[in-house]
Design a protein around this motif. Structure first.
Motif, mmCIF file in Angstrom:
data_model
loop_
_atom_site.group_PDB
_atom_site.id
_atom_site.type_symbol
_atom_site.label_atom_id
_atom_site.label_comp_id
_atom_site.label_asym_id
_atom_site.label_seq_id
_atom_site.Cartn_x
_atom_site.Cartn_y
_atom_site.Cartn_z
ATOM 1 N N TRP A 47 0.820 -1.218 0.000
ATOM 2 C CA TRP A 47 0.000 0.000 0.000
ATOM 3 C C TRP A 47 0.854 1.269 0.000
ATOM 4 O O TRP A 47 0.361 2.333 -0.355
ATOM 5 C CB TRP A 47 -0.968 -0.028 1.187
ATOM 6 C CG TRP A 47 -2.275 -0.662 0.815
ATOM 7 C CD1 TRP A 47 -3.465 -0.028 0.583
ATOM 8 C CD2 TRP A 47 -2.536 -2.058 0.591
ATOM 9 N NE1 TRP A 47 -4.439 -0.933 0.231
ATOM 10 C CE2 TRP A 47 -3.893 -2.190 0.240
ATOM 11 C CE3 TRP A 47 -1.742 -3.211 0.646
ATOM 12 C CZ2 TRP A 47 -4.473 -3.418 -0.058
ATOM 13 C CZ3 TRP A 47 -2.327 -4.437 0.356
ATOM 14 C CH2 TRP A 47 -3.663 -4.540 0.007
ATOM 15 N N HIS A 48 2.130 1.153 0.337
ATOM 16 C CA HIS A 48 3.022 2.313 0.272
ATOM 17 C C HIS A 48 3.420 2.643 -1.166
ATOM 18 O O HIS A 48 4.052 3.671 -1.413
ATOM 19 C CB HIS A 48 4.275 2.074 1.111
ATOM 20 C CG HIS A 48 3.991 1.849 2.571
ATOM 21 N ND1 HIS A 48 3.312 2.759 3.349
ATOM 22 C CD2 HIS A 48 4.291 0.804 3.391
ATOM 23 C CE1 HIS A 48 3.199 2.293 4.586
ATOM 24 N NE2 HIS A 48 3.786 1.110 4.637
ATOM 25 N N TYR A 64 -5.340 7.222 -3.057
ATOM 26 C CA TYR A 64 -4.272 6.554 -3.803
ATOM 27 C C TYR A 64 -4.730 5.141 -4.117
ATOM 28 O O TYR A 64 -5.416 4.505 -3.310
ATOM 29 C CB TYR A 64 -2.980 6.519 -2.982
ATOM 30 C CG TYR A 64 -2.289 7.857 -2.893
ATOM 31 C CD1 TYR A 64 -1.093 8.089 -3.564
ATOM 32 C CD2 TYR A 64 -2.846 8.912 -2.168
ATOM 33 C CE1 TYR A 64 -0.456 9.327 -3.500
ATOM 34 C CE2 TYR A 64 -2.233 10.147 -2.100
ATOM 35 C CZ TYR A 64 -1.034 10.349 -2.774
ATOM 36 O OH TYR A 64 -0.428 11.574 -2.713
ATOM 37 N N ARG A 65 -4.322 4.634 -5.295
ATOM 38 C CA ARG A 65 -4.844 3.327 -5.689
ATOM 39 C C ARG A 65 -4.013 2.718 -6.810
ATOM 40 O O ARG A 65 -3.154 3.358 -7.406
ATOM 41 C CB ARG A 65 -6.301 3.446 -6.137
ATOM 42 C CG ARG A 65 -6.482 4.241 -7.416
ATOM 43 C CD ARG A 65 -7.945 4.430 -7.765
ATOM 44 N NE ARG A 65 -8.613 3.163 -8.025
ATOM 45 C CZ ARG A 65 -9.927 3.050 -8.268
ATOM 46 N NH1 ARG A 65 -10.691 4.136 -8.263
ATOM 47 N NH2 ARG A 65 -10.470 1.888 -8.511
ATOM 48 N N HIS A 143 -9.041 -3.591 -6.213
ATOM 49 C CA HIS A 143 -8.905 -2.150 -6.004
ATOM 50 C C HIS A 143 -8.231 -1.893 -4.655
ATOM 51 O O HIS A 143 -8.924 -1.739 -3.636
ATOM 52 C CB HIS A 143 -10.272 -1.473 -6.015
ATOM 53 C CG HIS A 143 -11.108 -1.750 -7.218
ATOM 54 N ND1 HIS A 143 -11.009 -1.019 -8.384
ATOM 55 C CD2 HIS A 143 -12.065 -2.685 -7.439
ATOM 56 C CE1 HIS A 143 -11.879 -1.477 -9.271
ATOM 57 N NE2 HIS A 143 -12.526 -2.500 -8.719
ATOM 58 N N PRO A 144 -6.909 -1.849 -4.602
ATOM 59 C CA PRO A 144 -6.256 -1.439 -3.352
ATOM 60 C C PRO A 144 -6.314 0.080 -3.211
ATOM 61 O O PRO A 144 -5.908 0.812 -4.123
ATOM 62 C CB PRO A 144 -4.821 -1.936 -3.525
ATOM 63 C CG PRO A 144 -4.605 -1.998 -5.008
ATOM 64 C CD PRO A 144 -5.934 -2.258 -5.631
ATOM 65 N N TYR A 145 -6.827 0.552 -2.071
ATOM 66 C CA TYR A 145 -6.991 1.982 -1.823
ATOM 67 C C TYR A 145 -6.216 2.398 -0.576
ATOM 68 O O TYR A 145 -6.215 1.687 0.430
ATOM 69 C CB TYR A 145 -8.455 2.336 -1.550
ATOM 70 C CG TYR A 145 -9.405 2.200 -2.692
ATOM 71 C CD1 TYR A 145 -9.429 3.136 -3.725
ATOM 72 C CD2 TYR A 145 -10.325 1.161 -2.719
ATOM 73 C CE1 TYR A 145 -10.340 3.021 -4.759
ATOM 74 C CE2 TYR A 145 -11.234 1.037 -3.750
ATOM 75 C CZ TYR A 145 -11.238 1.970 -4.768
ATOM 76 O OH TYR A 145 -12.146 1.852 -5.789
ATOM 77 N N ARG A 231 -6.296 5.253 5.848
ATOM 78 C CA ARG A 231 -7.038 3.990 5.936
ATOM 79 C C ARG A 231 -6.758 3.194 4.672
ATOM 80 O O ARG A 231 -7.033 3.651 3.563
ATOM 81 C CB ARG A 231 -8.540 4.263 6.074
ATOM 82 C CG ARG A 231 -9.433 3.022 6.187
ATOM 83 C CD ARG A 231 -10.875 3.488 6.361
ATOM 84 N NE ARG A 231 -11.816 2.391 6.587
ATOM 85 C CZ ARG A 231 -12.534 1.812 5.619
ATOM 86 N NH1 ARG A 231 -12.406 2.211 4.361
ATOM 87 N NH2 ARG A 231 -13.390 0.846 5.917
ATOM 88 N N ASP A 232 -6.205 1.995 4.834
ATOM 89 C CA ASP A 232 -5.856 1.126 3.711
ATOM 90 C C ASP A 232 -6.850 -0.025 3.633
ATOM 91 O O ASP A 232 -7.091 -0.718 4.629
ATOM 92 C CB ASP A 232 -4.444 0.548 3.880
ATOM 93 C CG ASP A 232 -3.347 1.588 3.751
ATOM 94 O OD1 ASP A 232 -3.654 2.725 3.326
ATOM 95 O OD2 ASP A 232 -2.187 1.271 4.064
ATOM 96 N N VAL A 233 -7.412 -0.240 2.456
ATOM 97 C CA VAL A 233 -8.315 -1.368 2.246
ATOM 98 C C VAL A 233 -8.040 -1.989 0.880
ATOM 99 O O VAL A 233 -7.461 -1.355 -0.016
ATOM 100 C CB VAL A 233 -9.813 -0.969 2.317
ATOM 101 C CG1 VAL A 233 -10.164 -0.388 3.675
ATOM 102 C CG2 VAL A 233 -10.165 0.001 1.203
ATOM 103 N N LEU A 234 -8.468 -3.227 0.736
ATOM 104 C CA LEU A 234 -8.498 -3.884 -0.563
ATOM 105 C C LEU A 234 -9.954 -4.185 -0.875
ATOM 106 O O LEU A 234 -10.593 -4.988 -0.185
ATOM 107 C CB LEU A 234 -7.681 -5.177 -0.547
ATOM 108 C CG LEU A 234 -7.722 -6.009 -1.843
ATOM 109 C CD1 LEU A 234 -7.153 -5.215 -3.017
ATOM 110 C CD2 LEU A 234 -6.979 -7.329 -1.665
#
Length: 244
Positions: A47-48, A64-65, A143-145, A231-234
């Motif tokens: 995610w970075h 960011y994605r 969709h990694p956000y 906040r990081d989600v997939l």
């Protein structure tokens, strides 16, 4: 990509089969997929490397994605990467950013071949097959956000209450860092609230039958102004490929 065969009977399957959505804590999911703390940390590091979303019609610079899509065929655990192409949604499901070809960077090879990802996708595919009562071919959009909450509030779902126009939609929490908010509201098709859920632990997951429910996530704000907030989600969209 070969990975383990997910069990055909799980709490997720039972809950989603009797309701329009399911919520499962990350500890259960990690145990089911034999994922340890090192696996979690290595997966979260991707995610970075996400890139800013340049297609936000609200003018926001907080998202960011990346984006990729795969195919999983019935009776196989192999996940096949599809050629990269722009992402598009109709205005009927995304009133903010729909109707536009959006050219996002693809997920990296290391990201796509992560054992965590492979195990998760096969696990979910078997759950969905169980719910539908048959093996299916699946299109899987990834969709990694990362939603930031530094200089402005971050909006995980800037389009508001919506559905995604797929068969099953899921959101996997990767990390919450220095934030407030980020509560998911799930409704039925008449916008009647079914539940509010705040995912707090790594690999907490919410899954929904997209045709029978709608969802939105509240804005996030920074707790301590001295540190970055995100906040990081997939988000994983499964669409059944209909037989010709």
């Amino acid at each position: 990509m070969n990975t383990l065969i997910a069990p055909h009977s799980t709490r997720i399957t039972n809950e989603l089969g009797s309701n329009t959505y399911a919520y499962e804590k990350g500890q259960m999911l990690r145990e089911a997929l034999f994922i340890d703390d090192q696996d979690i940390a290595e997966f979260a590091s991707h995610w970075h490397q996400l890139k800013i979303d340049k297609y936000m019609n609200d003018g926001g610079r907080y998202r960011y994605r990346r984006y990729s899509q795969l195919i999983k065929l019935r009776h196989s655990n192999e996940l096949v990467l599809l050629p990269h192409e722009p992402y598009q949604q109709s205005m009927s499901v995304n009133s903010l950013n729909g109707g536009t070809l959006r050219y996002f960077e693809p997920m990296t090879d290391d990201f796509l071949t992560s054992p965590c990802l492979e195990r998760l996708l096969v696990f979910l595919a078997y759950c969905f097959d169980d719910i539908l009562g048959e093996a299916n071919d699946w299109n899987i959009k990834l969709h990694p956000y990362r939603i930031l909450a530094n200089d402005e509030a971050g909006q995980p779902t800037p389009e508001g209450l919506h559905r995604d126009g797929v068969t099953f939609i899921s959101s996997l929490l990767i990390a919450r860092h220095n934030i407030r908010g980020g509560t998911t509201t799930i409704t039925d098709n008449q916008c009647k609230k079914l539940e509010e859920i705040t995912m707090t632990d790594a690999w907490d997951i919410i899954i929904a039958n997209d045709a029978q429910s709608m969802h939105q996530v509240s804005e996030i704000t920074r707790e301590n102004v001295e540190f970055d907030a995100y906040r990081d989600v997939l988000v994983i969209a499964f669409t059944k490929i209909e037989d010709k």
